[in-house]
Scaffold this motif. Sequence first.
Motif, PDB file in Angstrom:
ATOM      1  N   TRP A  92      -1.157   9.354  13.561  1.00 16.83           N
ATOM      2  CA  TRP A  92      -0.252   9.168  12.685  1.00 16.83           C
ATOM      3  C   TRP A  92       1.133   8.342  13.121  1.00 16.83           C
ATOM      4  O   TRP A  92       1.553   7.343  12.532  1.00 16.83           O
ATOM      5  N   ALA A 144       1.540   4.414   7.203  1.00 12.28           N
ATOM      6  CA  ALA A 144       0.963   5.217   6.414  1.00 12.28           C
ATOM      7  C   ALA A 144       0.776   4.846   5.104  1.00 12.28           C
ATOM      8  O   ALA A 144      -0.028   5.204   4.199  1.00 12.28           O
ATOM      9  N   ARG A 145       1.523   3.633   4.734  1.00 17.79           N
ATOM     10  CA  ARG A 145       1.400   3.244   3.528  1.00 17.79           C
ATOM     11  C   ARG A 145       0.080   2.500   3.190  1.00 17.79           C
ATOM     12  O   ARG A 145      -0.659   2.353   2.117  1.00 17.79           O
ATOM     13  N   GLY A 185       5.352  16.405   7.281  1.00 15.97           N
ATOM     14  CA  GLY A 185       6.211  15.768   6.457  1.00 15.97           C
ATOM     15  C   GLY A 185       6.802  16.597   5.585  1.00 15.97           C
ATOM     16  O   GLY A 185       6.440  17.640   5.661  1.00 15.97           O
ATOM     17  N   TYR A 217      12.541  10.375  11.260  1.00 15.66           N
ATOM     18  CA  TYR A 217      11.535   9.316  11.650  1.00 15.66           C
ATOM     19  C   TYR A 217      11.823   8.899  13.004  1.00 15.66           C
ATOM     20  O   TYR A 217      11.052   8.385  13.693  1.00 15.66           O
ATOM     21  N   LEU A 259       6.142  11.993   7.431  1.00 10.19           N
ATOM     22  CA  LEU A 259       6.355  11.470   6.131  1.00 10.19           C
ATOM     23  C   LEU A 259       7.476  12.065   5.467  1.00 10.19           C
ATOM     24  O   LEU A 259       7.495  13.477   5.804  1.00 10.19           O
ATOM     25  N   THR A 260       8.195  11.540   5.056  1.00 13.54           N
ATOM     26  CA  THR A 260       9.234  11.992   4.091  1.00 13.54           C
ATOM     27  C   THR A 260       8.977  11.621   2.722  1.00 13.54           C
ATOM     28  O   THR A 260       8.866  10.372   2.582  1.00 13.54           O
ATOM     29  N   MET A 261       8.855  12.491   1.745  1.00 11.05           N
ATOM     30  CA  MET A 261       8.763  11.932   0.191  1.00 11.05           C
ATOM     31  C   MET A 261       9.791  12.563  -0.560  1.00 11.05           C
ATOM     32  O   MET A 261       9.969  13.789  -0.546  1.00 11.05           O
ATOM     33  N   SER A 301      12.638   4.399  -1.102  1.00  9.21           N
ATOM     34  CA  SER A 301      11.579   4.309  -0.038  1.00  9.21           C
ATOM     35  C   SER A 301      11.559   3.112   0.834  1.00  9.21           C
ATOM     36  O   SER A 301      10.725   2.837   1.163  1.00  9.21           O
ATOM     37  N   GLY A 353       9.982   7.771   3.347  1.00  7.98           N
ATOM     38  CA  GLY A 353       8.692   7.105   3.423  1.00  7.98           C
ATOM     39  C   GLY A 353       7.994   6.892   2.056  1.00  7.98           C
ATOM     40  O   GLY A 353       7.385   5.681   1.710  1.00  7.98           O
TER      41      GLY A 353
END
Length: 725
Positions: free
Chosen positions: A240, A245-246, A407, A453, A460-462, A473, A484
């Motif tokens: 990862w 990740a996108r 994440g 990051y 990942l952060t959402m 984002s 992210g």
Amino acid sequence: MTLGSDRIHALISAQENDPFSVLGVHPENNGNKTKRFIARALFPDAIHVEAYTLAGKSVGELTRIDDAGLFEGSVALKKRQPIRYVAKYENGGTYEIADAYSFGPVLGPMDDYYLSEGSHLRLFDKLGAHVIEHEGAKGVHFAVWAPNAQRVSVVGDFNKWDNRRNQMRKRVDTGIWEIFLPDIGDGAAYKYEIVGPDGNTLPLKADPFAYKSELRPNTASIVKGPSERTWNDDEHRKYWADADARRLPISIYEVHPGSWRKNGYGGFLSWDEMAEQLIPYVLDMGFTHIEFLPISEFPYDPSWGYQTTGLYAPTARFGDPDGFARFVEGAHKAGLSVLIDWVPAHFPTDAHGLSRFDGTALYEHEDPRKGFHPDWNTAIFNFGRKEVVSYLVNNALFWAEHFHVDGLRVDAVASMLYLDYSREQGEWIPNEFGGRENLEAVDFLKLMNKEVYGRHPGILTMAEESTSWPKVSHPVHEGGLGFGFKWNMGFMNDTLRYLARDPVHRQHHHNEITFGLMYAFTENFVLPLSHDEVVHGKGSLLNKMAGDDWQKFATLRAYFAFMWGYPGKKLLFMGQEFAQRDEWSEKRSLDWHLLEYGPHQGVQSLVRDLNNIYKSEPALHARDCEGEGFDWVLVDAAADSVFAWQRKAPDAPTILIISHFTPIVRNSYKIKLPHAGIWKEILNTDAHTYGGSGVGNLGKIQTDQNGIADLNIPPLGTLILKLES
């Protein structure tokens, strides 16, 4: 006797503001050049106390100088050093302990500097309770931030919860109180007793940095010694860290760990039991990520963890913190990632928590127009205070470092961004420019994302952000908040509203499906069908669908395939993958018995197949966040409630999705496809295996030379086609 009566009274009544200047070992003022030392200690009920070096040599006896148990005496030491005491009692018992007040401080000037600056990124190693060796003794170092307190004592079983025994040393420059207590270790229960600036003693406080807590309803913090764990997940983390990740498949299974499944006694599964049951299930279902509702310690079960009182402690409901670490490592070995919900937006006002921690609004704002959340009756963090920001940023780093979580889904970001969130005119305070934006919270979110990051590549952060705030984002250096991904709340609201309508009326609301593509690539979106959609009287996803039972199942299957073909990463709350009928409740297990019935089996099989197709077909995931991966093929067939689009990726076969949301079979339906040739029907939600009526195209579609296809479109169904030639 060398102490005055006032000083003695202050000590024995726990009102001495500098106990280290009185207790412990001190040079004796004897009027000559010979340097001698005197020792003082508090031993209530003892009848005799003798002092020893840490090596065990007797250095003198202490004499009781007060009825409350204060002892004093000369000790034969050549230099100031830690000592031990052996106290004897009338019942013949003895008690041996090293003198906490004879040890020097643990924190140093560099800690003070970074703490004062708010830039300390190892706070979780310095504050809280840590098992260490210090000046020749093993014990626990306690440290807590309470700058406005008059006195702080650490209390626990080790001192019979006596506030006089272990009054802490204040570091004036930082407002940190600390003490090293020898001879205690892993597993000790403790709290802080704090006297506020007004002289009133507060309810006992749990440690904001505690790594472990008691199981509710008990609220004490627990000393957690260093873990012996050697992590074995380098391959997963490197994968990862090196990836974008996108452009990878991300399909998230959202879980409330207390109710996914119960044990044989109706209680919670432990982390090890969840590892044995949940990880194989998620792997079999084809999901790539498990996301847990908040797992940090919280007092009230119906809050689902969103009102946390222990941000650094995995809740005791599921066992020891090491159990959670084992779960994460087990998931990583299976190729699954683990996300956790993280709640920096608010905190509860429970007496043992952060609320008015030192007798003042320390972590929150004093003014309720900024410091109180009307939606949840909770306090709001003061993002303008560097120590509070440091506390939260360190917590995000802590979960990534100590537990290798992949994440953080950040809850209620919109409530952080707007000063007037859920407030009427006059109930909020504008920012320095007169606006409604919470500039301090914006700066905090940017800093958190930069640090997370920057220090943990691959994380990942959402953001759960429900407004049109721009660039949520996007990277901070490009003017974004630095997340992210962002949850696409508009997709969820529009599509569920559309599918709740009677099919005959859907033609008049065609834009509820098409509008989302106007903004689908402005952010890196996650499409969430989360727990929020199946609670508080909203019913299950199945019961949101219009029509009779057959239509509900058919529509839900068509909707899932529609969503898995739509640009954006996927998230599905537990139970919906097999069409849970009842609204979710944290009090009981999911209705696993429904899988005895064909329609529920069919939905589960469909979700499994959708995940596998989504992962195996780059066209469905590699351009989830970029407009070049999507084109409408049929966007204006409102009268038929038919939608068709293609998904594309470089060097990958094109995928076509056709969704139809009326209960009519549309035979020989003509659509001009993007390429002439043969298209394979790789999924049909109306297939018998899923519980459908079996309307389809015998597995393949041949267009004419102009790309016109003659299709059979099933009722309330979605087709996924793949270009073969």
